[in-house]
Design an enzyme around this catalytic site. Structure first.
Site, PDB file in Angstrom:
ATOM      1  N   VAL A   1       0.830  -1.203   0.000  1.00 36.02           N
ATOM      2  CA  VAL A   1       0.000   0.000   0.000  1.00 36.02           C
ATOM      3  C   VAL A   1       0.868   1.258   0.000  1.00 36.02           C
ATOM      4  O   VAL A   1       0.637   2.195  -0.758  1.00 36.02           O
ATOM      5  CB  VAL A   1      -0.951  -0.006   1.212  1.00 36.02           C
TER       6      VAL A   1
ATOM      7  N   GLU B   1      -7.576   2.727   1.846  1.00 36.67           N
ATOM      8  CA  GLU B   1      -7.148   2.337   0.495  1.00 36.67           C
ATOM      9  C   GLU B   1      -8.067   1.262  -0.048  1.00 36.67           C
ATOM     10  O   GLU B   1      -8.609   0.448   0.698  1.00 36.67           O
ATOM     11  CB  GLU B   1      -5.691   1.845   0.527  1.00 36.67           C
TER      12      GLU B   1
ATOM     13  N   LYS C   1     -14.068   0.942   4.931  1.00 37.07           N
ATOM     14  CA  LYS C   1     -13.155  -0.063   4.395  1.00 37.07           C
ATOM     15  C   LYS C   1     -13.502  -1.470   4.897  1.00 37.07           C
ATOM     16  O   LYS C   1     -13.618  -2.418   4.122  1.00 37.07           O
ATOM     17  CB  LYS C   1     -11.708   0.284   4.769  1.00 37.07           C
TER      18      LYS C   1
ATOM     19  N   LEU D   1     -18.989 -12.943  -7.924  1.00 39.83           N
ATOM     20  CA  LEU D   1     -19.916 -14.068  -7.924  1.00 39.83           C
ATOM     21  C   LEU D   1     -19.301 -15.234  -8.691  1.00 39.83           C
ATOM     22  O   LEU D   1     -19.900 -15.782  -9.608  1.00 39.83           O
ATOM     23  CB  LEU D   1     -21.254 -13.667  -8.555  1.00 39.83           C
TER      24      LEU D   1
ATOM     25  N   ALA E   1     -17.737 -18.907  -8.079  1.00 39.56           N
ATOM     26  CA  ALA E   1     -17.533 -19.995  -7.120  1.00 39.56           C
ATOM     27  C   ALA E   1     -16.133 -20.563  -7.264  1.00 39.56           C
ATOM     28  O   ALA E   1     -15.544 -20.561  -8.341  1.00 39.56           O
ATOM     29  CB  ALA E   1     -18.571 -21.085  -7.355  1.00 39.56           C
TER      30      ALA E   1
ATOM     31  N   GLY F   1      -8.881 -15.649  -0.285  1.00 36.42           N
ATOM     32  CA  GLY F   1      -7.664 -15.680   0.528  1.00 36.42           C
ATOM     33  C   GLY F   1      -7.040 -14.306   0.534  1.00 36.42           C
ATOM     34  O   GLY F   1      -7.720 -13.287   0.451  1.00 36.42           O
TER      35      GLY F   1
ATOM     36  N   CYS G   1      -6.023  -9.316   2.995  1.00 35.41           N
ATOM     37  CA  CYS G   1      -7.052  -8.366   3.413  1.00 35.41           C
ATOM     38  C   CYS G   1      -8.375  -9.009   3.807  1.00 35.41           C
ATOM     39  O   CYS G   1      -8.864  -8.784   4.913  1.00 35.41           O
ATOM     40  CB  CYS G   1      -7.292  -7.337   2.302  1.00 35.41           C
TER      41      CYS G   1
ATOM     42  N   LYS H   1      -8.503 -11.176   7.101  1.00 29.49           N
ATOM     43  CA  LYS H   1      -8.131 -10.327   8.242  1.00 29.49           C
ATOM     44  C   LYS H   1      -9.193  -9.279   8.524  1.00 29.49           C
ATOM     45  O   LYS H   1      -9.574  -9.043   9.677  1.00 29.49           O
ATOM     46  CB  LYS H   1      -6.783  -9.663   7.964  1.00 29.49           C
TER      47      LYS H   1
ATOM     48  N   ARG I   1       0.204 -14.778   1.267  1.00 25.33           N
ATOM     49  CA  ARG I   1      -0.481 -14.588   2.542  1.00 25.33           C
ATOM     50  C   ARG I   1      -1.948 -15.003   2.417  1.00 25.33           C
ATOM     51  O   ARG I   1      -2.687 -14.472   1.601  1.00 25.33           O
ATOM     52  CB  ARG I   1      -0.376 -13.128   3.001  1.00 25.33           C
TER      53      ARG I   1
END
Length: 468
Positions: free
Chosen positions: A16, A168, A239, A285, A287, A292, A295, A298, A362
């Protein structure tokens, strides 16, 4: 160039921070970037600079700025230097997830204290501290409290400053485009002065007074951004609410996919029909194996935690995370059903990064899937166009190959987890060659990237997510 270039600083040269700094410099502002990691700082100060993250176009932009305007785009490890020479700081440090889902704000607090120390020493008035990291609602209040305590401890309570929030909305892989051509610019401020300052920061973007254009696209294709000015708490909440809603859409369509499999319906057609409704729209939309990245998991967990702290049990968010976790296990179940036993089977995993056009591992679903396969004593070979190194616990247990074909050679199944264009572009001839080199020809398409009938005609035993 903006009518009056501003002197700005960005604290943190991660994804970022570096994108924010480079883009603001590209539209004409003067930037100082603060990075306390000596290895990363050394890379950025090389000639030419070496960008330590994978983001399309960022390396070239940073090189250009350092070559053309080295005095206006600089890297340092000194917050004191930045405070002395700039009028505002964007705080772009990490906010990792804690054990209970809460955001760990240690680095935000540390930066706030350092800025206050610098303001006290330099006797700076009216400095603007801008939250850019994704933080829970009311973090701005905590930043103000910390800074006021530091200033009081230095007998500098008369030093004035303002805290603002500027969340952001940068997606990895399209971060430059997202910054230069945003749908909205959200700022939360404490005063009219703060709002005016941030509007002047973004004025070149709002008026599109810059030369950068996304490859293969025309600027006119993107709608004009709306500048939304709110209070600080509302901006902070926007956000978390936005990311949680997008995660909700993904988990919802994955739940629908499971209903489709049990009823013989095709989730792709269901999603298409839903997306034609302008109140819903087609994006997010799709599937698959679940979301993951850094962001979404978390931010959903943090939003759920702060909602509980505020006295509201936002259980819908908990369900979103539970559905997402179950989706990964459903992928393993598909593989087990196709192969009967996974022990001693060789699985080729196509795609490791949590999404295309990034090397970010991540929260990548592929890693959880690989660990589950290894626990069941399968052999795993993996390929990703951008990932060159696996996490330490997998480095000696997974063979990282140089191509999709090499990964599939001798495999009992291909598990496609990341929908890279490279995989979608494979021709019938290439797929036939890959098939010839496999032991068994099972394909688990965890992103519904391929048309099922195409692969079945080519001789693969194909399984998608929510498709007949």
């Amino acid at each position: 160039m903006p009518p009056t270039p501003l002197n700005l600083s960005v604290i943190g040269a991660g994804h970022v921070g570096l994108v924010t700094a480079a883009c603001l410099a590209e539209v004409g502002h003067r930037l100082i970037v603060i990075e306390n990691d000596p290895v990363r700082l050394d890379l950025l100060n090389q000639d030419p600079p070496q960008v330590p993250i994978y983001e399309p176009g960022l390396q070239e932009l940073v090189e250009k700025l350092r070559a053309d305007r080295p005095e206006d785009f600089r890297f340092t490890d000194s917050i004191f230097e930045a405070v002395e020479e700039t009028d505002a700081a964007f705080v772009c440090v990490g906010t990792p997830q804690g054990e209970s889902g809460e955001a760990d704000l240690f680095y935000v607090e540390k930066v706030a204290s350092s800025i206050a120390e610098a303001l006290a020493e330099r006797n700076r008035q009216g400095y603007l501290v801008i939250e850019k990291s994704t933080v829970p609602v009311r973090t701005g209040q905590s930043i103000r409290r910390v800074m006021e305590r530091v200033l009081a401890g230095r007998n500098r309570s008369e030093v004035s400053f303002e805290v603002a929030s500027n969340p952001e909305f940068l997606a990895e892989g399209t971060a430059l485009r997202d910054f230069f051509y945003p749908y909205r610019v959200v700022v939360g401020v404490e005063s009219e002065r703060g709002g005016e300052f941030l509007r002047s920061v973004y004025q070149p973007l709002l008026q599109r007074k810059f030369d950068w254009a996304p490859p293969g696209s025309l600027p006119d294709e993107f709608p004009e951004a709306e500048f939304l000015e709110t209070d600080v708490q509302s901006a902070e909440l926007i956000k978390h609410a936005s990311n949680s809603f997008l995660a909700l859409k993904i988990s919802f369509i994955n739940a629908v996919a499971n209903v489709c499999e049990r009823s013989g319906a095709d989730v792709r057609e269901v999603a298409r029909g839903m997306g034609l409704d302008p109140r819903i729209g087609p994006r997010f939309l799709h599937a698959g194996a679940g979301f993951g990245g850094y962001c979404f998991p978390k931010d959903v967990a943090a939003f759920h935690h702060i909602s509980s702290e505020l006295g509201y049990p936002f259980d819908l968010l908990k369900n979103v995370l539970e559905i997402n976790e179950r989706q990964k296990q459903l992928v393993i179940e598909k593989l087990r059903k196709a192969l009967w036993n996974l022990k001693a089977k060789t699985i080729a995993v196509w795609g490791l990064a949590f999404k295309p056009n990034t090397e970010d591992l991540r929260g990548a679903p592929a890693l959880d899937l690989i660990r589950s396969l290894l626990d069941q004593e399968a052999e795993v070979r993996a390929y990703d166009p951008a990932v060159r190194k696996l996490p330490p616990d997998l480095q000696d247990r997974v063979a990282l190959t140089e191509s999709a074909e090499e990964a599939a050679r001798g495999a009992d199944a291909i598990l496609l987890v990341t929908e890279w264009d490279e995989f979608a572009a494979l021709s019938d001839e290439q797929l036939k060659e890959i098939q010839k080199g496999m032991n068994l020809t099972v394909v688990i398409d965890a992103r519904n990237l391929f048309e099922p009938s195409r692969l079945r005609v080519l001789g693969f035993e194909y399984y998608g997510i929510g498709v007949p």
